[in-house]
Design a protein around this motif. Structure first.
Motif, PDB file in Angstrom:
ATOM      1  N   GLY A  15       0.783  -1.231   0.000  1.00 57.97           N
ATOM      2  CA  GLY A  15       0.000   0.000   0.000  1.00 57.97           C
ATOM      3  C   GLY A  15       0.809   1.272   0.000  1.00 57.97           C
ATOM      4  N   GLY A  16       2.127   1.164  -0.174  1.00 60.03           N
ATOM      5  CA  GLY A  16       2.972   2.339  -0.323  1.00 60.03           C
ATOM      6  C   GLY A  16       3.099   3.197   0.925  1.00 60.03           C
ATOM      7  N   ARG A  17       3.276   4.485   0.695  1.00 60.46           N
ATOM      8  CA  ARG A  17       3.557   5.431   1.783  1.00 60.46           C
ATOM      9  C   ARG A  17       2.476   5.446   2.855  1.00 60.46           C
ATOM     10  NH1 ARG A  17       7.239   9.503   2.758  1.00 60.46           N
ATOM     11  NH2 ARG A  17       6.554  11.026   4.297  1.00 60.46           N
ATOM     12  N   ALA A  18       1.218   5.352   2.461  1.00 68.54           N
ATOM     13  CA  ALA A  18       0.139   5.409   3.455  1.00 68.54           C
ATOM     14  C   ALA A  18       0.292   4.292   4.486  1.00 68.54           C
ATOM     15  CB  ALA A  18      -1.223   5.330   2.770  1.00 68.54           C
ATOM     16  N   THR A  19       0.668   3.117   4.041  1.00 65.34           N
ATOM     17  CA  THR A  19       0.838   1.986   4.960  1.00 65.34           C
ATOM     18  C   THR A  19       2.059   2.186   5.847  1.00 65.34           C
ATOM     19  OG1 THR A  19      -0.259   0.498   3.425  1.00 65.34           O
ATOM     20  CG2 THR A  19       1.144  -0.515   5.102  1.00 65.34           C
ATOM     21  N   ILE A  20       3.161   2.604   5.241  1.00 63.18           N
ATOM     22  CA  ILE A  20       4.376   2.851   6.027  1.00 63.18           C
ATOM     23  C   ILE A  20       4.106   3.939   7.072  1.00 63.18           C
ATOM     24  CG2 ILE A  20       6.777   3.661   5.945  1.00 63.18           C
ATOM     25  CD1 ILE A  20       6.602   0.958   4.619  1.00 63.18           C
ATOM     26  N   GLU A  21       3.421   4.998   6.680  1.00 59.42           N
ATOM     27  CA  GLU A  21       3.103   6.077   7.630  1.00 59.42           C
ATOM     28  C   GLU A  21       2.250   5.576   8.784  1.00 59.42           C
ATOM     29  OE1 GLU A  21       1.411   9.094   5.069  1.00 59.42           O
ATOM     30  OE2 GLU A  21       3.263  10.258   5.162  1.00 59.42           O
ATOM     31  N   LEU A  22       1.295   4.717   8.507  1.00 63.19           N
ATOM     32  CA  LEU A  22       0.454   4.163   9.569  1.00 63.19           C
ATOM     33  C   LEU A  22       1.303   3.361  10.553  1.00 63.19           C
ATOM     34  CD1 LEU A  22      -2.246   3.481  10.931  1.00 63.19           C
ATOM     35  CD2 LEU A  22      -2.473   1.601   9.278  1.00 63.19           C
ATOM     36  N   ILE A  23       2.150   2.493  10.037  1.00 59.26           N
ATOM     37  CA  ILE A  23       3.022   1.679  10.894  1.00 59.26           C
ATOM     38  C   ILE A  23       3.885   2.584  11.767  1.00 59.26           C
ATOM     39  CG2 ILE A  23       4.996   0.071  10.882  1.00 59.26           C
ATOM     40  CD1 ILE A  23       3.712  -1.089   8.226  1.00 59.26           C
ATOM     41  N   VAL A  24       4.493   3.580  11.144  1.00 54.08           N
ATOM     42  CA  VAL A  24       5.397   4.490  11.859  1.00 54.08           C
ATOM     43  C   VAL A  24       4.630   5.348  12.867  1.00 54.08           C
ATOM     44  CG1 VAL A  24       6.970   6.455  11.553  1.00 54.08           C
ATOM     45  CG2 VAL A  24       7.151   4.454  10.044  1.00 54.08           C
ATOM     46  N   ASP A  25       3.467   5.834  12.490  1.00 55.64           N
ATOM     47  CA  ASP A  25       2.676   6.658  13.413  1.00 55.64           C
ATOM     48  C   ASP A  25       2.296   5.874  14.670  1.00 55.64           C
ATOM     49  OD1 ASP A  25       2.815   8.826  11.711  1.00 55.64           O
ATOM     50  OD2 ASP A  25       0.762   8.611  10.954  1.00 55.64           O
ATOM     51  N   VAL A  26       1.822   4.659  14.498  1.00 54.97           N
ATOM     52  CA  VAL A  26       1.445   3.834  15.651  1.00 54.97           C
ATOM     53  C   VAL A  26       2.687   3.504  16.484  1.00 54.97           C
ATOM     54  CG1 VAL A  26       0.481   1.604  16.371  1.00 54.97           C
ATOM     55  CG2 VAL A  26      -0.655   2.943  14.573  1.00 54.97           C
ATOM     56  N   PHE A  27       3.780   3.186  15.812  1.00 56.43           N
ATOM     57  CA  PHE A  27       5.037   2.909  16.501  1.00 56.43           C
ATOM     58  C   PHE A  27       5.433   4.084  17.401  1.00 56.43           C
ATOM     59  CE2 PHE A  27       9.674   3.647  16.374  1.00 56.43           C
ATOM     60  CZ  PHE A  27      10.102   2.563  17.119  1.00 56.43           C
ATOM     61  N   TYR A  28       5.433   5.298  16.847  1.00 59.83           N
ATOM     62  CA  TYR A  28       5.863   6.457  17.628  1.00 59.83           C
ATOM     63  C   TYR A  28       4.862   6.864  18.702  1.00 59.83           C
ATOM     64  CZ  TYR A  28      10.277   7.154  15.345  1.00 59.83           C
ATOM     65  OH  TYR A  28      11.570   6.983  14.921  1.00 59.83           O
ATOM     66  N   GLN A  29       3.614   6.501  18.559  1.00 59.16           N
ATOM     67  CA  GLN A  29       2.663   6.714  19.658  1.00 59.16           C
ATOM     68  C   GLN A  29       3.110   5.911  20.874  1.00 59.16           C
ATOM     69  OE1 GLN A  29      -1.374   5.908  18.330  1.00 59.16           O
ATOM     70  NE2 GLN A  29      -1.064   7.197  16.517  1.00 59.16           N
ATOM     71  N   GLY A  30       3.577   4.695  20.628  1.00 57.43           N
ATOM     72  CA  GLY A  30       4.098   3.870  21.719  1.00 57.43           C
ATOM     73  C   GLY A  30       5.399   4.404  22.278  1.00 57.43           C
TER      74      GLY A  30
END
Length: 130
Positions: A15-30
């Motif tokens: 899913g490209g950038r949108a998927t990577i951004e989601l993974i990274v956003d959730v990661f950094y919330q933690g």
């Protein structure tokens, strides 16, 4: 001459950038709430770190090469050398990364491949005894 169809990259398949951004956003919330990991990110705002990780993962998985264009070779161990990365830190990093992958809901094959890379990278970063 018959033109061969281009093979889809892993980056495109997930899913490209949108998927990577989601993974990274959730990661950094933690990470933002983690008392062991948060001090490893000296910038007050985690946004720049999130953008760097997004660009790195995009490039690693076959997407845009902006990371290297802007930052050169990743040199991951060198960039993390100022911080004591212990087994506990690795485990916490993996916990938050796993949460990001879970949020992305990748198909099992892509999830397994991404998770294997994350585990390998996290183990590679350990530079201090626990």
């Amino acid at each position: 001459m018959t033109e061969q169809p281009q093979q889809e990259t892993f980056y495109e398949a997930i899913g490209g950038r949108a998927t990577i951004e989601l993974i990274v956003d959730v990661f950094y919330q933690g990470v933002a709430q983690d008392e062991v990991l948060r001090p490893m990110y000296p910038e007050e705002d985690l946004g720049p770190a999130a953008e760097r990780l997004t660009m790195f993962l995009e490039q690693y998985w076959g997407g845009p090469t902006e990371y290297s264009q802007r930052r050169g070779h990743p040199r991951l161990r060198m960039r993390h050398a100022p911080y004591a990365v212990t087994e506990d830190g690795r485990d916490r990093w993996l916990k938050h990364f796993r949460e990001g992958l879970d949020a992305a809901k990748l198909d099992p094959e892509h999830d397994a491949q991404f998770w294997a890379y994350a585990q390998h990278a996290a183990n590679f970063m350990i530079n201090s005894p626990s």
